[in-house]
Design a protein around this motif. Sequence first.
Motif, PDB file in Angstrom:
ATOM      1  N   VAL A 245       0.850  -1.188   0.000  1.00  0.00           N
ATOM      2  CA  VAL A 245       0.000   0.000   0.000  1.00  0.00           C
ATOM      3  C   VAL A 245       0.887   1.240   0.000  1.00  0.00           C
ATOM      4  CG1 VAL A 245      -1.787   1.297   1.214  1.00  0.00           C
ATOM      5  CG2 VAL A 245      -1.811  -1.204   1.269  1.00  0.00           C
ATOM      6  N   SER A 246       0.653   2.137  -0.942  1.00  0.00           N
ATOM      7  CA  SER A 246       1.373   3.414  -0.969  1.00  0.00           C
ATOM      8  C   SER A 246       0.426   4.521  -0.512  1.00  0.00           C
ATOM      9  CB  SER A 246       1.893   3.707  -2.371  1.00  0.00           C
ATOM     10  OG  SER A 246       0.846   3.720  -3.319  1.00  0.00           O
ATOM     11  N   TYR A 247       0.935   5.439   0.292  1.00  0.00           N
ATOM     12  CA  TYR A 247       0.111   6.532   0.795  1.00  0.00           C
ATOM     13  C   TYR A 247       0.954   7.782   1.048  1.00  0.00           C
ATOM     14  CZ  TYR A 247       1.908   5.208   5.450  1.00  0.00           C
ATOM     15  OH  TYR A 247       2.712   4.926   6.523  1.00  0.00           O
ATOM     16  N   LYS A 248       0.265   8.921   1.068  1.00  0.00           N
ATOM     17  CA  LYS A 248       0.903  10.205   1.373  1.00  0.00           C
ATOM     18  C   LYS A 248       0.344  10.739   2.676  1.00  0.00           C
ATOM     19  CE  LYS A 248       2.017  12.056  -3.223  1.00  0.00           C
ATOM     20  NZ  LYS A 248       1.775  13.190  -4.159  1.00  0.00           N
ATOM     21  N   MET A 249       1.212  11.342   3.472  1.00  0.00           N
ATOM     22  CA  MET A 249       0.760  11.989   4.700  1.00  0.00           C
ATOM     23  C   MET A 249       0.286  13.401   4.375  1.00  0.00           C
ATOM     24  SD  MET A 249       0.955   9.721   6.970  1.00  0.00           S
ATOM     25  CE  MET A 249       0.578  10.740   8.400  1.00  0.00           C
ATOM     26  N   LYS A 250      -0.922  13.723   4.779  1.00  0.00           N
ATOM     27  CA  LYS A 250      -1.502  15.040   4.448  1.00  0.00           C
ATOM     28  C   LYS A 250      -0.712  16.197   5.035  1.00  0.00           C
ATOM     29  CE  LYS A 250      -5.686  14.397   5.967  1.00  0.00           C
ATOM     30  NZ  LYS A 250      -7.058  14.800   6.294  1.00  0.00           N
ATOM     31  N   LYS A 251      -0.123  15.975   6.215  1.00  0.00           N
ATOM     32  CA  LYS A 251       0.520  17.090   6.912  1.00  0.00           C
ATOM     33  C   LYS A 251       1.777  17.604   6.206  1.00  0.00           C
ATOM     34  CE  LYS A 251       3.002  13.944  10.035  1.00  0.00           C
ATOM     35  NZ  LYS A 251       3.184  13.533  11.444  1.00  0.00           N
ATOM     36  N   ASP A 252       2.512  16.696   5.529  1.00  0.00           N
ATOM     37  CA  ASP A 252       3.760  17.135   4.885  1.00  0.00           C
ATOM     38  C   ASP A 252       3.956  16.588   3.466  1.00  0.00           C
ATOM     39  OD1 ASP A 252       4.289  14.488   5.360  1.00  0.00           O
ATOM     40  OD2 ASP A 252       5.783  14.846   6.923  1.00  0.00           O
ATOM     41  N   ASP A 253       2.931  15.894   2.955  1.00  0.00           N
ATOM     42  CA  ASP A 253       2.972  15.341   1.598  1.00  0.00           C
ATOM     43  C   ASP A 253       4.063  14.281   1.411  1.00  0.00           C
ATOM     44  OD1 ASP A 253       1.184  15.654  -0.506  1.00  0.00           O
ATOM     45  OD2 ASP A 253       2.635  16.714  -1.755  1.00  0.00           O
ATOM     46  N   SER A 254       4.565  13.752   2.509  1.00  0.00           N
ATOM     47  CA  SER A 254       5.601  12.715   2.415  1.00  0.00           C
ATOM     48  C   SER A 254       4.993  11.398   1.942  1.00  0.00           C
ATOM     49  CB  SER A 254       6.288  12.509   3.770  1.00  0.00           C
ATOM     50  OG  SER A 254       5.345  12.139   4.758  1.00  0.00           O
ATOM     51  N   GLU A 255       5.788  10.622   1.188  1.00  0.00           N
ATOM     52  CA  GLU A 255       5.301   9.373   0.613  1.00  0.00           C
ATOM     53  C   GLU A 255       5.804   8.167   1.412  1.00  0.00           C
ATOM     54  OE1 GLU A 255       6.334   9.279  -3.491  1.00  0.00           O
ATOM     55  OE2 GLU A 255       5.044  10.986  -4.011  1.00  0.00           O
TER      56      GLU A 255
END
Length: 462
Positions: A245-255
């Motif tokens: 599963v790939s995801y981005k963190m909303k707070k810093d756009d980190s992958e």
Amino acid sequence: MSSYDVIVIGSGPGGYVCAIRCAQLGLKTACVEGRETLGGTCLNVGCIPSKALLHATHQLHEAEENFAKMGLKGKTPSVDWEQMQSYKEDTIGQNTKGIEFLFKKNKVDWLKGWGSIPEKGKVKVGDEVHEAKNIVIATGSETASLPGVEIDEKLVVSSTGALSLPKVPKKMIVIGAGVIGLEMGSVYNRLGTEVTVLEYLDGITPTMDGEVSKNFQKLLKKQGMDFVLGAAVQGVETTKTKAKVSYKMKKDDSEHTLDADVVLVSTGRKPFTDGLGATDLGIEITDKGQVKTDAHRKTTIDGIWAIGDAIEGPMLAHKAEDEGMAVAESIAGQAGHVNYGVIPSVIYTHPEVAAVGETEESLKSSGRAYKVGKFAFMGNGRAKANFAADGFVKILADKETDRILGAHIIGPMAGDLIHEICVAMEFGAAAEDLARTCHAHPTYSEAVREAALACGDGPIHS
């Protein structure tokens, strides 16, 4: 061509209840169902089988954590997954056959096959067309996925696939921290699976009272479930045996990426109306895919009604049941009614979580003055004796009139305790009415009374 007063399309909780009530009210009734068994999603691949697995795994938890404390010593039970699945299937069978018996008892005809509405007053099932003075759409809902996430029911599963995995996975990723994800996550967590929950929002169970939600997450984390909040899932890649599963963190756009043996997609459900022919007939469908109805659950075509997950409102089996009875009564010329302000919701983890009515957030948003009465199960004798003292009861009442506006319970038997408050709210009761009602001792329900007392001069045991 057979003719009926009412044909109900769908035999889930809303549909079968509607059909039985119609028959009880003297209407010639049939119910259309394409599955091999009655009961819809709830009885076959939803509410009932999930509760069987929740019950079984809770017994395992008790054996592992609490039996020795009570002097019950011996070898900890091992998990026979195949036998647990058999128990689950037997539970499903008992319930679905029960509905079939009730249909026969009430003289409801089961029209076997998938139904469509070719024109007003007619329902087509297979090659046969049946006439009906009234048609009730009770077609339920189906799993809603995410862009870039394809459900194969093997490595990437919906709740349906999660109920029947071939083996207990070592690692599971749950996408979505709603009711289904947390319940199934709890099942596998108790079985020893490493469970990680990815949630797009900044908290779990977003419609829940904020204080309860935060405490609930802490308790689940204490039990071993991990949470990644503010995570926007981008996609899922699969190999023969693994999923990533790939995801981005909303707070810093980190992958980020996470690997697992199984990914459970629990991002909600959407109305199921495929093949019904509703739009061709002129039945209005909302932007969310729901069948549009008026306050009496009538569609935009006279003589066609809709209930349950197919229409607006919370996707709850008991909400569908209430609507089913109300529509049956309306068709029979009675005053069918549903009080949407008093529909409880329950999460069947341990501890259970239950709610009805307003939350603190909704009351603040509307500017209504309120007071809070709260009591922790730590002060309840029965809860302490049963190793079930986590959580609390919270009652919200109008600041001036003391009328109960809502209640939220996290703790033992919360799903049963909430109904005392539901009945009170139906009668317009004040918190003081609950506080002055004698409750048996020792029971969990005393915590409800103490919370009601806390809306006044204060609880006794806190």
